[in-house]
Write a protein that holds these residues in place. Structure first.
Motif, PDB file in Angstrom:
ATOM      1  N   ASP A 537       0.837  -1.194   0.000  1.00  0.00           N
ATOM      2  CA  ASP A 537       0.000   0.000   0.000  1.00  0.00           C
ATOM      3  C   ASP A 537       0.875   1.249   0.000  1.00  0.00           C
ATOM      4  O   ASP A 537       2.107   1.172   0.032  1.00  0.00           O
ATOM      5  CB  ASP A 537      -0.955   0.008   1.204  1.00  0.00           C
ATOM      6  CG  ASP A 537      -0.232  -0.161   2.545  1.00  0.00           C
ATOM      7  OD1 ASP A 537       0.891   0.379   2.669  1.00  0.00           O
ATOM      8  OD2 ASP A 537      -0.776  -0.823   3.442  1.00  0.00           O
ATOM      9  N   ASP A 617      -0.338  15.931  -2.709  1.00  0.00           N
ATOM     10  CA  ASP A 617       0.055  14.633  -2.149  1.00  0.00           C
ATOM     11  C   ASP A 617       0.071  13.572  -3.238  1.00  0.00           C
ATOM     12  O   ASP A 617      -0.123  13.860  -4.425  1.00  0.00           O
ATOM     13  CB  ASP A 617      -0.859  14.227  -0.987  1.00  0.00           C
ATOM     14  CG  ASP A 617      -2.299  14.008  -1.433  1.00  0.00           C
ATOM     15  OD1 ASP A 617      -2.551  13.900  -2.664  1.00  0.00           O
ATOM     16  OD2 ASP A 617      -3.182  13.930  -0.563  1.00  0.00           O
ATOM     17  N   HIS A 619      -1.948  11.371  -4.151  1.00  0.00           N
ATOM     18  CA  HIS A 619      -3.169  11.140  -4.917  1.00  0.00           C
ATOM     19  C   HIS A 619      -3.274  12.062  -6.125  1.00  0.00           C
ATOM     20  O   HIS A 619      -4.115  11.832  -7.003  1.00  0.00           O
ATOM     21  CB  HIS A 619      -4.388  11.331  -4.017  1.00  0.00           C
ATOM     22  CG  HIS A 619      -4.436  10.365  -2.870  1.00  0.00           C
ATOM     23  ND1 HIS A 619      -4.610   9.015  -3.030  1.00  0.00           N
ATOM     24  CD2 HIS A 619      -4.297  10.574  -1.522  1.00  0.00           C
ATOM     25  CE1 HIS A 619      -4.594   8.408  -1.848  1.00  0.00           C
ATOM     26  NE2 HIS A 619      -4.404   9.338  -0.910  1.00  0.00           N
ATOM     27  N   PHE A 677      -2.607   6.876   4.358  1.00  0.00           N
ATOM     28  CA  PHE A 677      -3.182   7.448   3.137  1.00  0.00           C
ATOM     29  C   PHE A 677      -4.604   6.968   2.866  1.00  0.00           C
ATOM     30  O   PHE A 677      -5.099   7.084   1.755  1.00  0.00           O
ATOM     31  CB  PHE A 677      -2.268   7.092   1.951  1.00  0.00           C
ATOM     32  CG  PHE A 677      -0.920   7.757   2.027  1.00  0.00           C
ATOM     33  CD1 PHE A 677      -0.742   9.056   1.605  1.00  0.00           C
ATOM     34  CD2 PHE A 677       0.169   7.074   2.548  1.00  0.00           C
ATOM     35  CE1 PHE A 677       0.490   9.668   1.682  1.00  0.00           C
ATOM     36  CE2 PHE A 677       1.408   7.679   2.631  1.00  0.00           C
ATOM     37  CZ  PHE A 677       1.569   8.979   2.200  1.00  0.00           C
ATOM     38  N   THR A 678      -5.254   6.440   3.902  1.00  0.00           N
ATOM     39  CA  THR A 678      -6.664   6.053   3.761  1.00  0.00           C
ATOM     40  C   THR A 678      -7.551   7.198   4.209  1.00  0.00           C
ATOM     41  O   THR A 678      -7.090   8.188   4.805  1.00  0.00           O
ATOM     42  CB  THR A 678      -6.959   4.804   4.607  1.00  0.00           C
ATOM     43  OG1 THR A 678      -6.651   5.073   5.978  1.00  0.00           O
ATOM     44  CG2 THR A 678      -6.118   3.627   4.119  1.00  0.00           C
ATOM     45  N   GLN A 679      -8.840   7.063   3.968  1.00  0.00           N
ATOM     46  CA  GLN A 679      -9.778   8.143   4.295  1.00  0.00           C
ATOM     47  C   GLN A 679      -9.797   8.444   5.778  1.00  0.00           C
ATOM     48  O   GLN A 679      -9.873   9.598   6.197  1.00  0.00           O
ATOM     49  CB  GLN A 679     -11.191   7.753   3.839  1.00  0.00           C
ATOM     50  CG  GLN A 679     -11.550   8.361   2.486  1.00  0.00           C
ATOM     51  CD  GLN A 679     -13.015   8.161   2.150  1.00  0.00           C
ATOM     52  OE1 GLN A 679     -13.648   7.232   2.628  1.00  0.00           O
ATOM     53  NE2 GLN A 679     -13.550   9.040   1.316  1.00  0.00           N
ATOM     54  N   GLY A 680      -9.733   7.403   6.585  1.00  0.00           N
ATOM     55  CA  GLY A 680      -9.804   7.615   8.025  1.00  0.00           C
ATOM     56  C   GLY A 680      -8.523   8.111   8.652  1.00  0.00           C
ATOM     57  O   GLY A 680      -8.498   8.459   9.834  1.00  0.00           O
ATOM     58  N   GLY A 681      -7.425   8.137   7.882  1.00  0.00           N
ATOM     59  CA  GLY A 681      -6.144   8.567   8.417  1.00  0.00           C
ATOM     60  C   GLY A 681      -5.436   7.460   9.160  1.00  0.00           C
ATOM     61  O   GLY A 681      -5.871   6.300   9.150  1.00  0.00           O
ATOM     62  N   THR A 683      -4.078   4.685  11.570  1.00  0.00           N
ATOM     63  CA  THR A 683      -4.837   3.798  12.463  1.00  0.00           C
ATOM     64  C   THR A 683      -3.977   3.222  13.584  1.00  0.00           C
ATOM     65  O   THR A 683      -4.394   2.296  14.273  1.00  0.00           O
ATOM     66  CB  THR A 683      -5.431   2.633  11.658  1.00  0.00           C
ATOM     67  OG1 THR A 683      -4.368   1.937  10.981  1.00  0.00           O
ATOM     68  CG2 THR A 683      -6.434   3.138  10.633  1.00  0.00           C
TER      69      THR A 683
END
Length: 883
Positions: A537, A617, A619, A677-681, A683
């Protein structure tokens, strides 16, 4: 043994087998011919598997890593086409045309890359430069602009003449003119001198599938020839690896990991074709010279060919195919296998010379020459079987087939040759003698009635030991390291025999694909094929990129890292630079662009666009860049992820440097922030993760270590096997040790001569050592077995010496033919083998002969004492043991 009244009777099985060959030769030949027909059919079905990856254990982590890369992007390297010419426009136009042509060939090419739009990178490069460099650039540009506006003002009056402010940004431009080693000034993959354009083709298969690559090369040559004839511009394409093209001519060449793998493999195959012919002619010449007749040569050679075909038929039945290593099996077996036929014919001539009928002579030859031949075959086969411990399937399969083939050849020649002679004898009892000739048993006494002996054996042994010690001493590395490049003979001598890690030295001189690869490395300042590191990822990809770029001195063998994050400006730098850009835009509001000179106005639009750059970034990286580092749509779900490519700073043809690069990239640990880099930030807290590089370099490094480890192990195991078998044969430690004198001393002297002549061991010729150990067994075996029949050493030498010399010289001829090979690795194998075989032969006729004479003298003294003791006590002295 038969033929010597004082010997033990032959084993029942040996006697029964010999009797069967004499009594039923027609049946034996019929069975052999039937098996030969089946073997020829199997041999015709054999194919050569050119997939080199199949030769390495599929359980190795390096193999699994490479297979994942292949699944992700279709291969572990590139097939590269280089276009060279003096005219930039011409080579670019040809590159455009060829890219379309190659790209349309969906059957062979997965993709072709030869240019990437650089506008995005140009517009955002100001976010990547160091903040202090951006500030310095701003200072210079503002000073230039203000001076230009002042001088463009119609009311500008200069009281004292001053020089206009010059805008010199070349030092900054040079510093940031590329991403990695790809220039951002041009979309094309073009060299800085504008004379070479590269096309990077990703075929539909991997580098190890050599046969498919060879077919593709042939197809490309045809396609390029057709383009040369039909293109509208009239540009001529010429395959040339040295000259430069012009406006109407473009020189092209092929390289990359695909092409170099093909060239090296086919260089071996092409080298073996003339070698095989030369070896066969030399073997014929040597056997005819020793036999002085055509018939025995034809009998022995036909039996050797039959035995070789049996082995190839066995290969089809067991493995179903050959590989790039076992494909040379036939030539090696013929060189070794003919040994058994030569010894049988010589022994038959000796038995016929003793006045025996043809059937008795054949029977006794099978029995008397059969035992040392059987022991020799078992020992040689065992020496080959030892290779089966290798993790490299190329060696393990070769050991299995060569060991089995040795036994088959020994059995075949001791069946084929006796049966043919027995058939001839049935037709005419005098025919065997006419066909192969006779050899009178050597006299045991001279004219005065004294036994013929080797003169002064003690002196011969002493002188021989001194010479052996001096030569062997040269092989010992009294000094560590490497001698200076210009070191003379005596300065080099203390370093002993050394190992050459440079794999370039094994390849044909001036191999075109390697020459072109060197030119690409020099022009583009980059290696042609990188290693790849898998990450699942974006969080892992960023962690890996930071680890590899944080401290370049930590891994000096790496010159460049290319990742998706190569196109993402560092967060801290981009924020600081964005602030400077905003301030700069405010300052420039006061400047009227129309007031600038016309030539400056043309560049102003691009300049103002660059000032609009703002941090982004991962994306926001354009798809055309991101797709280079992401898996293909066809990739298996478990291999979805990203790849980071690393390029070496060292010469990978140098084995030591290759191993250094492999070690520095095999395991890389980085701190990964899960879910960054996921939506939730994020983890969780950062965790350490290990990453592994994959590619040809890692495979070759593993293979190199396998070869070095296996060579040491197989030599030790072979030596132990030989000693055990010799002791089992002679049941006497002294005789067993005496029989291995030619072998051990001969190989030690071979090492010494290699040091004296500055010849080195390498990744190819080192595998000759266990093979020479196995073959060198025959010298001592045949001589000692003849000696133990009760003859004197000189009679033993005269009886089987010619057969030993003949069989050795045929093997030497086979390996000497490798000296004409264009492949340097094969040539080095030939040189080492020839030296080893000749030194072993010389030791047999000097040191071993002297040892046998001393043993014979002691045997006679012991027999004399026993006779005297027996006479005094009235004991029976009618028989004595030979050994």
């Amino acid at each position: 043994m038969s033929g010597n009244p004082s010997s033990h009777p032959p084993p029942r099985l040996a006697l029964a087998y010999a009797e069967m060959l004499v009594r039923r030769p027609g049946t034996v030949m019929l069975v052999l011919l039937l098996l030969l027909g089946i073997s020829v059919w199997g041999t015709s079905k054999l194919t050569i598997n050119s997939n080199q990856l199949d030769l390495i254990s599929q359980d190795l982590q390096e193999v699994k890593d490479v297979k994942r890369v292949i699944d992700m992007v279709g291969g572990s390297g590139f097939f590269m086409v280089a276009l060279r010419g003096d005219d930039e426009a011409t080579i670019k136009k040809v590159a455009d045309d060829l890219a379309v042509m190659v790209g349309n060939d969906k059957e062979h090419a997965r993709s072709v890359t030869y240019k990437i739009p650089v506008e995005f990178v140009q517009n955002n490069m100001v976010l990547f430069v160091k903040t202090e460099d951006l500030a310095e650039g701003k200072r210079r540009i503002m000073a230039f602009l203000k001076d230009q506006i002042r001088r463009a003002n119609p009311f500008y009056i200069e009281i004292k003449k001053t020089e206009p402010v010059k805008l010199d940004l070349q030092d900054l431009v040079d510093k940031y003119s590329s991403v990695g080693n790809k220039s951002i000034a041009d979309d094309y993959y073009i060299s800085p001198d504008r004379k070479m354009v590269m096309l990077l083709i990703k075929p539909m298969w991997d580098t190890n599938q050599i046969g498919q690559t060879k077919q593709y090369v042939d197809k490309l040559r045809v396609d390029l020839e057709q383009y040369s004839k039909s293109n509208a511009a009239g540009v001529q394409l010429v395959e040339d690896y040295y000259k430069m093209g012009d406006k109407k001519t473009v020189a092209y060449g092929f390289t990359g990991s695909y092409k170099t793998a093909v060239d090296d493999s086919y260089a071996i195959e092409e080298s073996l074709q003339p070698v095989t012919i030369i070896a066969l002619v030399a073997i014929f010449a040597i056997t005819i010279a020793f036999f002085r007749k055509w018939a025995p040569t034809l009998i022995v050679v036909s039996g050797t060919v039959a035995g070789t075909l049996y082995t190839l038929g066995f290969t089809y039945a067991t493995l179903g195919e050959l590989n790039m290593i076992t494909s040379i099996l036939g030539g090696i077996l013929m060189g070794f296998g003919i040994d058994y036929g030569i010894h049988f014919i010589f022994r038959t001539r000796l038995e016929l010379g003793a006045g025996k009928p043809y059937d008795v002579a054949i029977r006794d030859a099978v029995i008397n020459a059969g035992r040392p031949a059987l022991v020799s075959a078992v020992v040689v086969a065992g020496s080959f079987y030892v290779l089966m411990v290798s993790e490299f399937k190329g060696f393990s399969q070769f050991g299995f087939l060569a060991g089995t083939g040795t036994l088959m050849l020994g059995f075949t020649l001791f069946s084929w040759c006796p049966a043919m002679l027995a058939l001839a004898g049935r037709r005419n009892p005098e025919l065997p003698q006419k066909l192969i000739g006779v050899m009178k048993p050597p006299p045991t006494n001279n004219a005065s009635g004294k036994e013929l002996r080797i003169p002064r054996p003690g002196l011969v042994l002493a002188v021989g030991c001194v010479i052996v010690a001096v030569v062997c001493g040269a092989a010992i590395p009294w000094k560590s390291g490497e001698p200076p490049a210009d070191a003379g003979f005596f300065a080099r001598l203390p370093y002993g025999v050394r190992f050459n890690y440079n794999t370039r030295a094994l390849m044909p001189a001036n191999q075109p694909s390697v020459v072109l690869q060197d030119e690409i490395n020099a022009r583009f300042k980059i290696a042609s094929d990188p290693l790849a590191i898998y990450t699942k990822d974006l969080a892992e990809t960023e962690a890996l990129y930071k680890e590899l770029t944080a401290d370049p001195k930590k891994r000096p063998a790496i010159s460049q890292v290319m990742s998706l994050f190569t196109f993402v400006p560092p967060e801290g730098i981009s924020q600081a630079n964005a602030k400077i850009l905003e301030e700069w835009q405010e300052e420039l509001k006061e400047i009227d662009v129309k007031a600038l000179p016309p030539e400056t106005q043309e560049k102003a639009a691009l300049f103002f666009k660059m000032l609009e750059a703002r941090p982004f970034d991962v994306h926001n990286v354009p798809e055309i860049y991101a797709s280079q580092f992401r898996h293909l749509p066809t990739t298996s779900p478990e291999n979805h992820g990203y790849l980071t490519f690393i390029y070496p700073s060292v010469d990978l043809w140098d084995g030591k440097q290759m191993l250094q690069f492999a070690d520095q990239t095999r395991s890389i640990k980085g701190m990964v922030t899960p879910g960054k880099f996921t939506q939730g930030g994020p983890t969780g807290a950062p965790v350490e993760k290990e990453f592994r590089a994959a590619g040809a370099t890692q495979l070759y490094a593993s293979l190199a270590r396998m070869v070095l480890k296996d060579a040491k192990l197989t030599v030790i195991l072979t030596a132990l096997w030989i000693l055990v078998m010799h002791f089992a044969d002679f049941r006497n430690a002294k005789l067993a040790l005496a029989s291995v004198i030619p072998l051990t001393v001969g190989l030690a002297m071979m090492m010494g001569f290699m040091a004296l002549f500055d010849l080195r061991l390498n990744f190819m010729n080192i595998i000759i050592l266990p093979i020479l150990l196995g073959f060198g067994v025959s010298h001592g075996l045949y001589l000692l077995h003849r000696f133990l029949e009760g003859t004197s050493p000189l009679v033993a030498l005269r009886s089987v010496g010619a057969a030993v010399v003949s069989s050795t010289l045929t093997a030497v001829a086979g390996f000497a033919a490798l000296l004409v090979a264009g492949h340097n690795g094969l040539r080095s194998m030939g040189i080492v083998a020839c030296i080893g075989l000749i030194t072993t032969l010389l030791v047999s006729f000097t040191v071993l002969a002297a040892v046998m004479q001393l043993m014979h003298d002691k045997r006679q003294k012991d027999a004399g004492r026993s006779s005297e003791g027996g006479s005094a006590s009235g004991g029976d002295t009618s028989s004595t043991r030979a050994a």
